[in-house]
Design an enzyme around this catalytic site. Structure first.
Site, PDB file in Angstrom:
ATOM      1  N   MET A   8       0.845  -1.201   0.000  1.00 49.50           N
ATOM      2  CA  MET A   8       0.000   0.000   0.000  1.00 49.50           C
ATOM      3  C   MET A   8       0.878   1.249   0.000  1.00 49.50           C
ATOM      4  O   MET A   8       0.426   2.342   0.339  1.00 49.50           O
ATOM      5  CB  MET A   8      -0.944   0.005   1.204  1.00 49.50           C
ATOM      6  CG  MET A   8      -1.892  -1.204   1.201  1.00 49.50           C
ATOM      7  SD  MET A   8      -3.469  -0.904   2.024  1.00 49.50           S
ATOM      8  CE  MET A   8      -2.899  -0.501   3.670  1.00 49.50           C
ATOM      9  N   HIS A  41       8.793   1.201   3.646  1.00 47.52           N
ATOM     10  CA  HIS A  41       9.867   1.226   4.617  1.00 47.52           C
ATOM     11  C   HIS A  41      10.791   0.041   4.332  1.00 47.52           C
ATOM     12  O   HIS A  41      10.556  -0.740   3.387  1.00 47.52           O
ATOM     13  CB  HIS A  41       9.314   1.193   6.041  1.00 47.52           C
ATOM     14  CG  HIS A  41       8.325   0.088   6.296  1.00 47.52           C
ATOM     15  ND1 HIS A  41       8.663  -1.243   6.265  1.00 47.52           N
ATOM     16  CD2 HIS A  41       6.987   0.141   6.560  1.00 47.52           C
ATOM     17  CE1 HIS A  41       7.603  -1.973   6.523  1.00 47.52           C
ATOM     18  NE2 HIS A  41       6.551  -1.169   6.690  1.00 47.52           N
ATOM     19  N   HIS A  83       9.300  -3.394   3.469  1.00 45.00           N
ATOM     20  CA  HIS A  83       8.861  -3.597   2.085  1.00 45.00           C
ATOM     21  C   HIS A  83      10.056  -3.881   1.163  1.00 45.00           C
ATOM     22  O   HIS A  83       9.991  -4.728   0.270  1.00 45.00           O
ATOM     23  CB  HIS A  83       8.143  -2.356   1.550  1.00 45.00           C
ATOM     24  CG  HIS A  83       6.871  -2.008   2.259  1.00 45.00           C
ATOM     25  ND1 HIS A  83       6.761  -0.923   3.082  1.00 45.00           N
ATOM     26  CD2 HIS A  83       5.653  -2.608   2.257  1.00 45.00           C
ATOM     27  CE1 HIS A  83       5.521  -0.849   3.558  1.00 45.00           C
ATOM     28  NE2 HIS A  83       4.823  -1.860   3.078  1.00 45.00           N
ATOM     29  N   GLN A 128     -10.461  -2.705   2.044  1.00 45.74           N
ATOM     30  CA  GLN A 128      -9.970  -3.385   3.241  1.00 45.74           C
ATOM     31  C   GLN A 128      -9.956  -2.474   4.468  1.00 45.74           C
ATOM     32  O   GLN A 128      -9.520  -2.893   5.539  1.00 45.74           O
ATOM     33  CB  GLN A 128      -8.595  -4.002   2.999  1.00 45.74           C
ATOM     34  CG  GLN A 128      -7.438  -3.022   2.900  1.00 45.74           C
ATOM     35  CD  GLN A 128      -6.169  -3.715   2.435  1.00 45.74           C
ATOM     36  OE1 GLN A 128      -6.050  -4.139   1.285  1.00 45.74           O
ATOM     37  NE2 GLN A 128      -5.203  -3.861   3.308  1.00 45.74           N
ATOM     38  N   LYS A 133       4.400  -9.888   9.240  1.00 41.97           N
ATOM     39  CA  LYS A 133       3.767  -9.057  10.268  1.00 41.97           C
ATOM     40  C   LYS A 133       2.241  -9.170  10.133  1.00 41.97           C
ATOM     41  O   LYS A 133       1.526  -9.297  11.117  1.00 41.97           O
ATOM     42  CB  LYS A 133       4.189  -7.594  10.163  1.00 41.97           C
ATOM     43  CG  LYS A 133       3.547  -6.757  11.292  1.00 41.97           C
ATOM     44  CD  LYS A 133       4.146  -5.380  11.370  1.00 41.97           C
ATOM     45  CE  LYS A 133       3.661  -4.506  10.226  1.00 41.97           C
ATOM     46  NZ  LYS A 133       2.220  -4.187  10.308  1.00 41.97           N
ATOM     47  N   SER A 150       6.411  -0.762  10.259  1.00 44.46           N
ATOM     48  CA  SER A 150       5.049  -0.578   9.759  1.00 44.46           C
ATOM     49  C   SER A 150       4.897   0.835   9.243  1.00 44.46           C
ATOM     50  O   SER A 150       5.455   1.784   9.828  1.00 44.46           O
ATOM     51  CB  SER A 150       4.027  -0.798  10.888  1.00 44.46           C
ATOM     52  OG  SER A 150       2.759  -0.305  10.502  1.00 44.46           O
ATOM     53  N   ARG A 175       2.399   2.479   9.563  1.00 47.63           N
ATOM     54  CA  ARG A 175       1.611   3.211  10.567  1.00 47.63           C
ATOM     55  C   ARG A 175       2.468   3.703  11.742  1.00 47.63           C
ATOM     56  O   ARG A 175       1.995   4.493  12.539  1.00 47.63           O
ATOM     57  CB  ARG A 175       0.455   2.345  11.065  1.00 47.63           C
ATOM     58  CG  ARG A 175      -0.635   2.155  10.006  1.00 47.63           C
ATOM     59  CD  ARG A 175      -1.886   1.480  10.580  1.00 47.63           C
ATOM     60  NE  ARG A 175      -2.982   1.468   9.615  1.00 47.63           N
ATOM     61  CZ  ARG A 175      -3.321   0.415   8.861  1.00 47.63           C
ATOM     62  NH1 ARG A 175      -2.647  -0.701   8.944  1.00 47.63           N
ATOM     63  NH2 ARG A 175      -4.338   0.493   8.012  1.00 47.63           N
TER      64      ARG A 175
END
Lengths: 299, 299
Positions: free
Chosen positions: A38, A42, A45, A69, A155, A191, A193
């Site tokens: 998405m 980081h 990925h 989602q 994760k 993450s 986030r």
């Protein structure tokens, strides 16, 4: 700069362009690899793209913040987006597929892919429709890209289990590969986030990996009682979390939770989802597996 | 016998064998065609295989009575099965894929494919879960067979619309082709379920195609009122049917029914589902399209 390293990914935005490029690559005898993301990339990925590069000759990275989602009260709108920045990071990638929402869900679109029992546990009850959205968009991506090796991070452990299920059940010509969780030096799972966290929250968020590590060490020392393992992870999380969706010891494949009184066998997943501040974080460890591969740093 | 005509299909029963044969054919540069069936083959099915033969070089016919598309009170158990007889009829086919239920739905299988609005009308409310079962099994077949031209009969009009939707939405590398309804000389749409009919029921069953033909003639003569067209088909069916699921004039693509007071435009589908004796029969005509192609014989 080594010219071999100066790979510059081609960016396409339509399914037709992406399919044509992948078909062309296969026609040249190349194996295709896919890393669905998405964006807001980081190091985690990028590790997926490096693994894809080992397994394939033509690596595609999709960047798509998938609306189906996200729940109505989730962070779809504020999810970080930085396509230009992302593309410059993708030095192992041949093709970036960055479609619009309209391209992936054109008018009239109404087909959905869902799994049953696998979506009923862990994140499932807390994010209604989430795994249907994931299964649908990834099935679409597999349709666009065609036969490939697809790499996902562990994760999102339940997501990986769901997608393996979809590929198996629909006989898709895809080899699904899971990549170990990448962590910051202090143990926090990487993450997109994490960018939401204030410095104070960032410090508190360490409790997730600390709790998992404590349980993993206990497991390695022979502890098998599900309730005890669970509590080792629960206590530090409860001390910092705004709210806890779950701290659960579950069957590593079917994801069915163990009752606290049960004994886990040689392998089980311990998974956490909670909020630190307003940010929802997840993390997990596969007891009997990940500690051996040193994913959780000693601390 | 012309040796070219003495094509003898190879029969395989596992998805792996079927995939290997199709991959091998594509590797030889052949275009793959697919005709999904539930067996009990009649001339209508054979017409589908002939069309597939025109469009492809390597024709696969799947024979699988799919349990997930039957309701609990439907005829899954007594659905006619005759694999040996079927295979001898398939002179235009290179590969027969005849899997077991276990092979298509192995233990742990739980992925399902569904469409939304398209399944809400016509047969949808009368056969809960039917189109999810159809969409799921055909997506599985597409997964096994890979890129292909797939041929379906238009008698199952809604099924064809659903499968076009699935292929479009999931970006599957499949070209979906619809074949006109094949009819007996007196007009009855060919169906494996016609074998259930007693001679008296067989005579009564003609009312479906008679009703459709009457409406189609009226449409051709300029009638556009949905209620009037519907009534022309409804009256003869009501005179013979044990029960009627629907007689509906609907949008030819979205399948949304027209209100009786509405005017239908240049093209619409008139569809019937009813029981004659205990046998459920369906039939349809696309007003503004099929009459011109002489699908319904004059009578």
């Amino acid at each position: 700069m080594d010219p071999k390293k100066a790979r510059r990914a081609v960016v396409v935005t339509t399914p037709a362009e992406a399919r044509a490029a992948c078909d062309e690559a296969r026609k040249r005898g190349l194996r295709v690899g896919l890393v669905p993301t998405m964006g807001a990339l980081h190091e985690g990925h990028l590790a997926l793209t490096r693994l894809a590069r080992q397994k394939a000759d033509f690596v595609v990275c999709s960047i798509f913040v998938n609306p189906t989602q996200f729940g109505p009260n989730e962070d779809f709108d504020r999810y970080p987006r930085d396509l230009e920045g992302d593309v410059t990071k993708l030095t192992e990638v041949d093709l970036v597929f960055a479609p619009s929402v309209q391209a992936m869900y054109p008018p009239g679109d109404e087909t959905r892919v869902r799994v049953g029992a696998l979506a009923e546990h862990l994140c499932g009850p807390h994010r209604p429709g989430h795994f249907e959205g994931v299964a649908t968009v990834v099935t679409k991506l597999f349709g666009v890209v065609g036969p490939c090796t697809a790499v996902f991070g562990k994760k999102d452990y339940q997501q990986l289990a769901v997608l393996r299920r979809v590929v198996t059940d629909l006989f898709l010509p895809v080899d699904v590969v899971g990549h170990p969780i990448l962590r910051e030096p202090d143990g926090l799972a990487m993450s997109s986030r994490n960018a939401y966290l204030s410095p104070e929250e960032r410090a508190k968020a360490l409790s997730l990996s600390h709790g998992l590590a404590a349980a993993a060490r206990a497991f390695e020392a022979g502890e098998r009682r599900a309730g005890t393992l669970r509590e080792l992870a629960y206590a530090p999380v409860a001390a910092v979390a705004t709210s806890i969706d779950y701290v659960t010891v579950a069957d590593a494949d079917a994801l069915v939770p163990f009752a606290d009184g049960a004994s886990v066998g040689a392998r089980a997943t311990l998974a956490i989802a909670c909020r630190v501040g307003k940010t929802r974080l997840i993390d997990n460890v596969v007891l009997g597996e990940d500690l051996a591969s040193s994913i959780i740093p000693a601390f």
